[in-house]
Design a protein around this motif. Structure first.
Motif, PDB file in Angstrom:
ATOM      1  N   ARG A 146       0.872  -1.168   0.000  1.00 47.71           N
ATOM      2  CA  ARG A 146       0.000   0.000   0.000  1.00 47.71           C
ATOM      3  C   ARG A 146       0.919   1.230   0.000  1.00 47.71           C
ATOM      4  O   ARG A 146       2.042   1.192   0.515  1.00 47.71           O
ATOM      5  N   THR A 147       0.449   2.317  -0.577  1.00 47.22           N
ATOM      6  CA  THR A 147       1.249   3.536  -0.653  1.00 47.22           C
ATOM      7  C   THR A 147       0.987   4.408   0.562  1.00 47.22           C
ATOM      8  O   THR A 147      -0.153   4.784   0.834  1.00 47.22           O
ATOM      9  N   LEU A 148       2.047   4.730   1.284  1.00 46.40           N
ATOM     10  CA  LEU A 148       1.940   5.647   2.425  1.00 46.40           C
ATOM     11  C   LEU A 148       2.225   7.081   2.004  1.00 46.40           C
ATOM     12  O   LEU A 148       1.576   8.013   2.487  1.00 46.40           O
ATOM     13  N   GLU A 149       3.209   7.260   1.128  1.00 47.47           N
ATOM     14  CA  GLU A 149       3.544   8.576   0.584  1.00 47.47           C
ATOM     15  C   GLU A 149       3.793   8.425  -0.911  1.00 47.47           C
ATOM     16  O   GLU A 149       4.690   7.679  -1.314  1.00 47.47           O
ATOM     17  N   PRO A 150       2.996   9.077  -1.762  1.00 45.67           N
ATOM     18  CA  PRO A 150       3.227   8.987  -3.205  1.00 45.67           C
ATOM     19  C   PRO A 150       4.614   9.524  -3.572  1.00 45.67           C
ATOM     20  O   PRO A 150       5.213  10.322  -2.823  1.00 45.67           O
ATOM     21  N   GLY A 151       5.102   9.095  -4.718  1.00 46.60           N
ATOM     22  CA  GLY A 151       6.407   9.586  -5.165  1.00 46.60           C
ATOM     23  C   GLY A 151       6.843   8.921  -6.457  1.00 46.60           C
ATOM     24  O   GLY A 151       6.160   8.046  -6.998  1.00 46.60           O
ATOM     25  N   TRP A 152       7.984   9.341  -6.952  1.00 47.84           N
ATOM     26  CA  TRP A 152       8.531   8.816  -8.198  1.00 47.84           C
ATOM     27  C   TRP A 152       9.342   7.551  -7.935  1.00 47.84           C
ATOM     28  O   TRP A 152      10.088   7.470  -6.961  1.00 47.84           O
ATOM     29  N   VAL A 153       9.174   6.576  -8.815  1.00 50.59           N
ATOM     30  CA  VAL A 153       9.912   5.319  -8.724  1.00 50.59           C
ATOM     31  C   VAL A 153      10.487   5.026 -10.104  1.00 50.59           C
ATOM     32  O   VAL A 153       9.839   5.263 -11.117  1.00 50.59           O
ATOM     33  N   ARG A 154      11.706   4.502 -10.130  1.00 47.19           N
ATOM     34  CA  ARG A 154      12.301   4.132 -11.414  1.00 47.19           C
ATOM     35  C   ARG A 154      13.186   2.907 -11.232  1.00 47.19           C
ATOM     36  O   ARG A 154      13.656   2.598 -10.133  1.00 47.19           O
ATOM     37  N   SER A 155      13.410   2.192 -12.316  1.00 48.61           N
ATOM     38  CA  SER A 155      14.362   1.098 -12.322  1.00 48.61           C
ATOM     39  C   SER A 155      15.744   1.652 -11.973  1.00 48.61           C
ATOM     40  O   SER A 155      16.129   2.735 -12.417  1.00 48.61           O
ATOM     41  N   GLY A 156      16.481   0.916 -11.140  1.00 46.20           N
ATOM     42  CA  GLY A 156      17.792   1.369 -10.702  1.00 46.20           C
ATOM     43  C   GLY A 156      17.781   2.137  -9.407  1.00 46.20           C
ATOM     44  O   GLY A 156      18.836   2.354  -8.800  1.00 46.20           O
ATOM     45  N   ALA A 157      16.588   2.552  -8.951  1.00 49.41           N
ATOM     46  CA  ALA A 157      16.479   3.238  -7.665  1.00 49.41           C
ATOM     47  C   ALA A 157      16.608   2.226  -6.530  1.00 49.41           C
ATOM     48  O   ALA A 157      16.598   1.011  -6.745  1.00 49.41           O
ATOM     49  N   GLN A 158      16.706   2.729  -5.328  1.00 57.01           N
ATOM     50  CA  GLN A 158      16.853   1.871  -4.166  1.00 57.01           C
ATOM     51  C   GLN A 158      15.496   1.546  -3.533  1.00 57.01           C
ATOM     52  O   GLN A 158      14.583   2.367  -3.512  1.00 57.01           O
ATOM     53  N   ALA A 159      15.391   0.334  -3.027  1.00 58.80           N
ATOM     54  CA  ALA A 159      14.300  -0.065  -2.146  1.00 58.80           C
ATOM     55  C   ALA A 159      14.934  -0.251  -0.775  1.00 58.80           C
ATOM     56  O   ALA A 159      15.807  -1.111  -0.601  1.00 58.80           O
TER      57      ALA A 159
END
Length: 235
Positions: free
Chosen positions: A152-165
């Protein structure tokens, strides 16, 4: 110990389309997103689901599937073409290093710029059989417990391949997803005390909590056949 940070190997989205049977529609066909995508309360920009009664929504905004499961599937499935790259199972996020044994319900994760929380595992359905052209695919996923999980999303935001989880919080360290998934797919009534505990987990999606609570009250497990069996051609 769980690695607290991973790289997103692939971010995947896709439209609703016909499955190979030519009669069933699904959003399971995902393709890599090469640009950043906005993650809102209901999912990634450009991603769609066919049956919103069952798929998508705030408790299933993003599906995460471990890339390491693919090796096991390659020994079971003939579909090397689908298993050659992430997205075979309709996942939005592919990583290596986290799986159902070391991810817990309620884990809060910084996914790129968005903040998300593990809400539930996946209950595989017959559309996997149709996508792979292999009878029993959904049953096999259920038996293996390698279902991946939803956020579930707590805070919307930008996500991309190569980013950190990055895991930033773990409110339920005693509840790895492997424990919950095993309980969900257990038919033995002796698990009723565990079902009752699971029904009280505040971070668990309400639908799963309700399922466990109904089992405790009814002293029986719900019928899985409509979810696992491909409907007949005239249905």
């Amino acid at each position: 110990m769980t690695r607290e940070a991973l790289t997103i190997d692939a971010l995947l989205v896709g439209p609703v389309a016909l499955l190979p049977d030519g009669r069933s529609r699904s959003g399971i066909h995902k393709l890599p997103a090469h640009d950043a995508r906005w993650l809102s309360a209901t999912g990634l920009d450009g991603d769609s689901q066919a049956d919103l009664r069952i798929h998508g929504g705030v408790e299933k905004a993003v599906h995460h599937y471990p890339r390491e499961h693919y090796a096991g599937w390659a020994s079971w499935s003939r579909r090397a073409d689908l298993l050659a790259s992430p997205g075979a199972f309709g996942e939005n996020v592919s990583t290596t290093g986290w799986d159902e044994s070391n991810v817990c319900i309620g884990d809060v994760v910084r996914l790129g710029e968005a903040l998300v929380q593990v809400s539930q595992g996946r209950q595989p359905c017959w559309k996997l059989d149709v996508r792979f052209g292999e009878t029993g695919m959904a049953r096999e996923m259920q038996a293996r417990g390698c279902t991946g999980w939803y956020y579930r999303t707590l805070e919307p935001g930008w996500v991309r391949s190569g980013a950190q989880a990055v895991r930033v919080e773990r409110p339920h360290p005693d509840w790895p997803l492997s424990r919950l998934i095993a309980l969900l797919f257990a038919r033995d009534e002796r698990f009723a005390p565990e079902w009752e505990r699971a029904a009280e987990l505040p971070a668990l999606a309400q639908r799963w909590r309700d399922t466990f609570a109904r089992r405790v009250a009814a002293r029986r497990v719900e019928d899985w056949e409509p979810r696992l069996s491909v409907p007949p051609q005239d249905a």
